[in-house]
Design a protein around this motif. Structure first.
Motif, PDB file in Angstrom:
ATOM      1  N   VAL B 163      31.619  57.298  42.830  1.00 51.05           N
ATOM      2  CA  VAL B 163      32.919  57.093  43.184  1.00 51.05           C
ATOM      3  C   VAL B 163      33.782  57.008  42.231  1.00 51.05           C
ATOM      4  N   PRO B 164      35.042  57.788  42.478  1.00 46.25           N
ATOM      5  CA  PRO B 164      35.696  58.115  41.279  1.00 46.25           C
ATOM      6  C   PRO B 164      36.073  56.993  40.428  1.00 46.25           C
ATOM      7  N   LEU B 165      36.175  56.922  39.211  1.00 44.27           N
ATOM      8  CA  LEU B 165      36.290  55.789  38.265  1.00 44.27           C
ATOM      9  C   LEU B 165      37.647  54.910  38.663  1.00 44.27           C
ATOM     10  N   ALA B 166      38.796  55.714  38.766  1.00 41.23           N
ATOM     11  CA  ALA B 166      40.100  55.087  39.370  1.00 41.23           C
ATOM     12  C   ALA B 166      39.800  54.230  40.631  1.00 41.23           C
ATOM     13  N   MET B 167      39.036  54.598  41.579  1.00 40.73           N
ATOM     14  CA  MET B 167      38.707  53.794  42.632  1.00 40.73           C
ATOM     15  C   MET B 167      37.680  52.722  42.358  1.00 40.73           C
ATOM     16  N   PHE B 168      36.671  53.028  41.599  1.00 37.17           N
ATOM     17  CA  PHE B 168      35.726  52.030  41.473  1.00 37.17           C
ATOM     18  C   PHE B 168      36.553  50.775  40.318  1.00 37.17           C
ATOM     19  N   ALA B 169      37.304  51.186  39.501  1.00 35.77           N
ATOM     20  CA  ALA B 169      38.031  50.019  38.683  1.00 35.77           C
ATOM     21  C   ALA B 169      38.855  49.272  39.862  1.00 35.77           C
ATOM     22  N   THR B 170      39.591  49.965  40.775  1.00 39.35           N
ATOM     23  CA  THR B 170      40.555  49.429  41.800  1.00 39.35           C
ATOM     24  C   THR B 170      39.838  48.480  42.762  1.00 39.35           C
ATOM     25  N   VAL B 171      38.571  48.882  42.921  1.00 42.82           N
ATOM     26  CA  VAL B 171      37.746  48.007  43.921  1.00 42.82           C
ATOM     27  C   VAL B 171      37.126  46.859  43.172  1.00 42.82           C
ATOM     28  N   SER B 172      37.044  47.107  41.913  1.00 46.45           N
ATOM     29  CA  SER B 172      36.436  45.873  41.196  1.00 46.45           C
ATOM     30  C   SER B 172      37.429  44.809  41.040  1.00 46.45           C
ATOM     31  N   ASN B 173      38.644  45.140  41.203  1.00 46.26           N
ATOM     32  CA  ASN B 173      39.819  44.074  41.019  1.00 46.26           C
ATOM     33  C   ASN B 173      39.685  43.641  42.523  1.00 46.26           C
ATOM     34  N   ALA B 174      39.662  44.266  43.286  1.00 48.61           N
ATOM     35  CA  ALA B 174      39.674  43.679  44.729  1.00 48.61           C
ATOM     36  C   ALA B 174      38.635  42.699  45.037  1.00 48.61           C
ATOM     37  N   VAL B 175      37.384  43.203  44.685  1.00 46.28           N
ATOM     38  CA  VAL B 175      36.314  42.029  44.573  1.00 46.28           C
ATOM     39  C   VAL B 175      36.351  40.703  43.820  1.00 46.28           C
ATOM     40  N   LEU B 176      36.990  41.116  42.677  1.00 47.03           N
ATOM     41  CA  LEU B 176      37.221  40.084  41.983  1.00 47.03           C
ATOM     42  C   LEU B 176      38.315  39.138  42.423  1.00 47.03           C
ATOM     43  N   TRP B 177      39.345  39.628  42.898  1.00 47.21           N
ATOM     44  CA  TRP B 177      40.418  38.577  43.581  1.00 47.21           C
ATOM     45  C   TRP B 177      39.887  37.854  44.705  1.00 47.21           C
ATOM     46  N   LEU B 178      39.097  38.509  45.499  1.00 46.61           N
ATOM     47  CA  LEU B 178      38.498  37.542  46.710  1.00 46.61           C
ATOM     48  C   LEU B 178      37.822  36.344  46.136  1.00 46.61           C
ATOM     49  N   TRP B 179      36.742  36.842  45.119  1.00 48.43           N
ATOM     50  CA  TRP B 179      36.169  35.649  44.511  1.00 48.43           C
ATOM     51  C   TRP B 179      37.126  34.479  43.809  1.00 48.43           C
ATOM     52  N   THR B 180      37.977  35.277  43.033  1.00 46.60           N
ATOM     53  CA  THR B 180      38.862  34.441  42.271  1.00 46.60           C
ATOM     54  C   THR B 180      39.627  33.279  42.919  1.00 46.60           C
TER      55      THR B 180
END
Lengths: 202, 541
Positions: B163-180
């Protein structure tokens, strides 16, 4: 029971997990690899100091989990008006009990000896408060429903302002008191009498 | 690819974000003036606490909850080269968040929700404030969902591909925000809203603070991840360089997501409702989460060094002068990293289990988080906006020089503002006061620092105005010049052909997070249902 299917399931699960860790070798610059060890060492050192201090020197933040009914504080034995302030028990241990309520501390001022371990017990009669005695490590949140207990000693005599450091309402700025620390040899325990007028609050 | 609709979506999000930012900047400048006590005529605790509550909500929740999805949608569509999945749903999420913002703004601006942006009970705001905040949050969950779906679709269409790094980073934030957001959502839905509407008479402030602490630390990384994303995927390209290691960048994002979650109790070190063992456990985790930041700092500075050397810089430090200092993205990162170093040092003090007692809830704390948030994080939001605005509007940036001046003044203002703020904390000033009423000689030492803070605050207000002016002029410019550029992502030095699945997906990491959260928050939350607790009724202010 036949455990074979279970075994098979496990081994295939482990295999698929191992598969995930395969792939092309990960590209790490040799210098970056060294940096990884450096930062692990740095974090490890700081964590190590904290753990040793906590476990062997007893240096911990105030964490005395004890509940109390804040709505009935004045009816409780411990935080009834006459019991507030400085008290010395038979073996000489000093306990200071102070109630925080909008917008003041009760009692507003206490006098304690320097270089002596003091037990502070704080309770709120309304909302969230916090206290800090600047330049010292006396700092705790005071939550309604909980007794905030901490032990500390003040090495230097002086008059310390006692400041509410958590927003508690429109009068928050005005919520302060003071703690006077006097040299140990000049300090005398307050004499508690049964009469109400003699209690230490102002 | 025609991405006109995505551009509109991104611009709409970002205008709401920066509009909120500008209003909140004026409030910040007023607050630093009011608080100093030098202008008795403007002193009013009622106005001050309404303002400081609005400033906090606008900056921490509105700016971020609009900027991050706006940036995220456009990153997804450009890095994956596919349209935003279900763009109608994306607009619906935007609408829900906007409605929430308006609903929350009414009580905030009229002084009916002066509970500060942490809204700790039993002090209680108008019920509309909690409803608005919930909708603001709920709208952003739509974005998280769309990001996760888009990555899944791309992976299905490109099996085995990284997965392109930019998208991987963006999805990491989406996952983080759901948990947060689960922690604060539980607090608001089961404690604050029932209390505000009178369905419940009492709440437990200890449980409320524990749930809020769940959210309070990882939310900081939700704000910060777009800045780190730009560090990795934009800055090297802009500087004429490469990403040092694509894989270690992924490792950094994963460690950020996993370890920022189970460590929130460093906000509760001084609290009586949690025991010391739990605080120590969270304290250790807090030091682990410094690792990805230190790793990122190393990697992105190395990218700059390569850039400087490719541009002819020689020797140990010669590459620094050879960097493209006139590129807003590169400049913003250099300034941002300097503020991150200062703020990171302060953060280590805060994180230190026992030393924290010296500065907890003093002026040191807002000094610290303004450096990291308004400093490192928001300066990268500026840089991203300067980079994207010509692409999104199709017109060249109104003034590059103005952008450079704005970034420098933001940095200088921040240093002038936050250095005395830290010192005031060491001198014992509480963070959340609107005026100094203490009859103590200690307060005499505070005045000089208050004066310096006013200077810093006014410089920052000027800088904030320049920023919004430049963006507005870019978009409204009636020039016939058009801008045809597209988003360009940096390439790693060593191209990545294949990745192990744990560096290309978050499925495994969600299980790790679930286990870590169970260990670090399970008992501390459950204890409130076993202990003999006494709840509090709601209080006005």
């Amino acid at each position: 029971m036949n455990t074979d299917p279970l075994k098979k399931k496990w081994s295939s699960a482990i295999q698929s997990l191992a598969e995930q860790f395969k792939g092309d070798p990960v590209h790490i610059d040799p210098l970056e690899k060294k940096w990884v060890y450096v930062i692990l060492g740095m974090a490890g050192l700081l964590v190590g100091i904290i753990i040793i201090d906590a476990l062997f020197h007893g240096i911990n933040p105030p964490s005395h989990v004890e509940t109390i009914d804040s709505a009935r504080l004045h009816l409780s034995e411990e935080f009834a008006e006459d019991n507030l302030g400085v008290q010395v028990d038979e073996s000489g241990n000093i306990t200071v009990r102070i109630v925080a309520g909008r917008y003041g501390f009760y009692p507003k001022q206490v006098t304690v000896p320097s270089g002596t371990t003091l037990t502070f017990r704080w309770a709120s009669m309304d909302v969230l408060h916090g206290i800090h005695l600047p330049m010292t490590n006396m700092n705790t949140m005071i939550l309604p429903g909980y007794v905030a207990e901490l032990k500390t000693d003040f090495p230097k005599p002086g008059n310390y302002p006692l400041l509410c450091n958590e927003y508690c309402g429109m009068g928050h700025d005005h919520m302060w008191g003071s703690i006077t620390v006097v040299a140990k040899e000049h300090w005398t325990a307050p004499v508690k009498t049964a009469s109400k007028g003699d209690s230490s609050h102002e | 690819m025609n991405d006109a609709e995505e551009k509109k979506l991104a611009l709409s999000h970002m205008w709401i974000a920066f509009g909120a930012f500008l209003i909140a900047s004026f409030m910040g400048a007023y607050q630093v003036l009011e608080r100093s006590g030098f202008l008795p005529i403007i002193e009013s605790s009622r106005v001050y606490f309404a303002s400081v509550s609005s400033h906090g909500v606008l900056m921490a929740y509105v700016l971020t909850v609009f900027f991050i999805p706006g940036f995220g949608y456009y990153t997804a569509t450009t890095s994956l080269k596919q349209p935003v999945w279900n763009i109608k749903l994306a607009w619906a999420g935007f609408g829900v968040s906007l409605l929430g913002t308006v609903l929350a703004a009414i009580p905030l601006l009229t002084g009916s929700a002066s509970v500060l942006y942490t809204f700790y009970p039993p002090i209680q705001a108008h019920s509309l404030f909690y409803v608005g905040a919930t909708l603001l949050l709920a709208g952003s969950w739509v974005w998280c969902w769309i990001m996760i779906v888009m990555m899944g679709q791309w992976k299905q269409a490109n099996p085995g591909q990284p997965v392109p790094l930019a998208m991987f980073a963006t999805v990491s934030n989406a996952v983080l925000w759901l948990w947060t957001s689960v922690g604060v959502a539980l607090e608001v839905l089961f404690q604050l809203i029932p209390l505000a509407f009178g369905w419940m008479d009492t709440v437990d402030p200890g449980l409320a603070r524990t749930l809020f602490a769940w959210t309070l630390h990882p939310i900081v990384y939700f704000w910060l991840i777009p800045a780190y994303t730009a560090f990795y995927v934009f800055v090297p390209k802009q500087a004429g360089s490469y990403i040092l290691s694509d894989e270690l960048a992924r490792v950094s994002f994963i460690v950020l997501v996993v370890f920022s979650l189970p460590i929130g109790f460093h906000h509760l070190y001084m609290d009586p409702e949690q025991a010391k063992g739990w605080k120590l456990l969270h304290g250790i985790g807090t030091f682990i989460v410094t690792l990805p930041t230190l790793l990122t700092g190393f990697a992105v500075i190395a990218s700059l060094e390569i850039a400087g050397k490719l541009r002819g810089g020689k020797g140990l430090f010669g590459w620094i002068g050879a960097l493209p200092w006139r590129n807003p993205m590169v400049l913003a990162m250099i300034l941002g990293l300097m503020m991150l170093m200062l703020g990171g040092f302060g953060g280590i003090v805060n994180a230190s289990y026992a030393m924290n007692a010296m500065i907890h809830n003093t002026a040191w704390v807002p000094g610290h988080f303004h450096l990291i948030f308004a400093g490192t994080t928001v300066i990268m939001y500026f840089a991203i906006a300067y980079y994207l605005w010509p692409i999104l509007t199709g017109k060249p940036l109104f003034s590059q020089n103005m952008a450079l001046l704005q970034l420098w003044t933001w940095f200088i203002g921040m240093v002038v503002l936050s250095t005395p703020w830290h010192i005031l904390g060491l001198l014992g000033q509480p963070r959340r006061i609107s005026s100094v009423q203490y009859n103590s000689p200690l307060t005499l030492a505070w005045d000089t620092f208050e004066l310096a803070m006013i200077v810093g605050g006014l410089i920052m207000l000027g800088s904030a105005c320049l920023f919004v002016y430049n963006l507005a002029k870019t978009q409204l410019n009636s020039t016939t010049e058009t801008y045809k550029g597209e988003v360009e992502y940096a390439e790693p030095i060593y191209p990545v052909a294949r990745l192990p699945e744990f560096l290309n997906d978050f499925k495994i990491w969600n299980w790790v997070i679930a286990a870590a959260m169970l260990i670090s928050f399970g008992y501390p939350i459950l204890q409130f249902f076993f202990m003999d607790t006494f709840e509090s009724s709601g209080w006005g202010y």
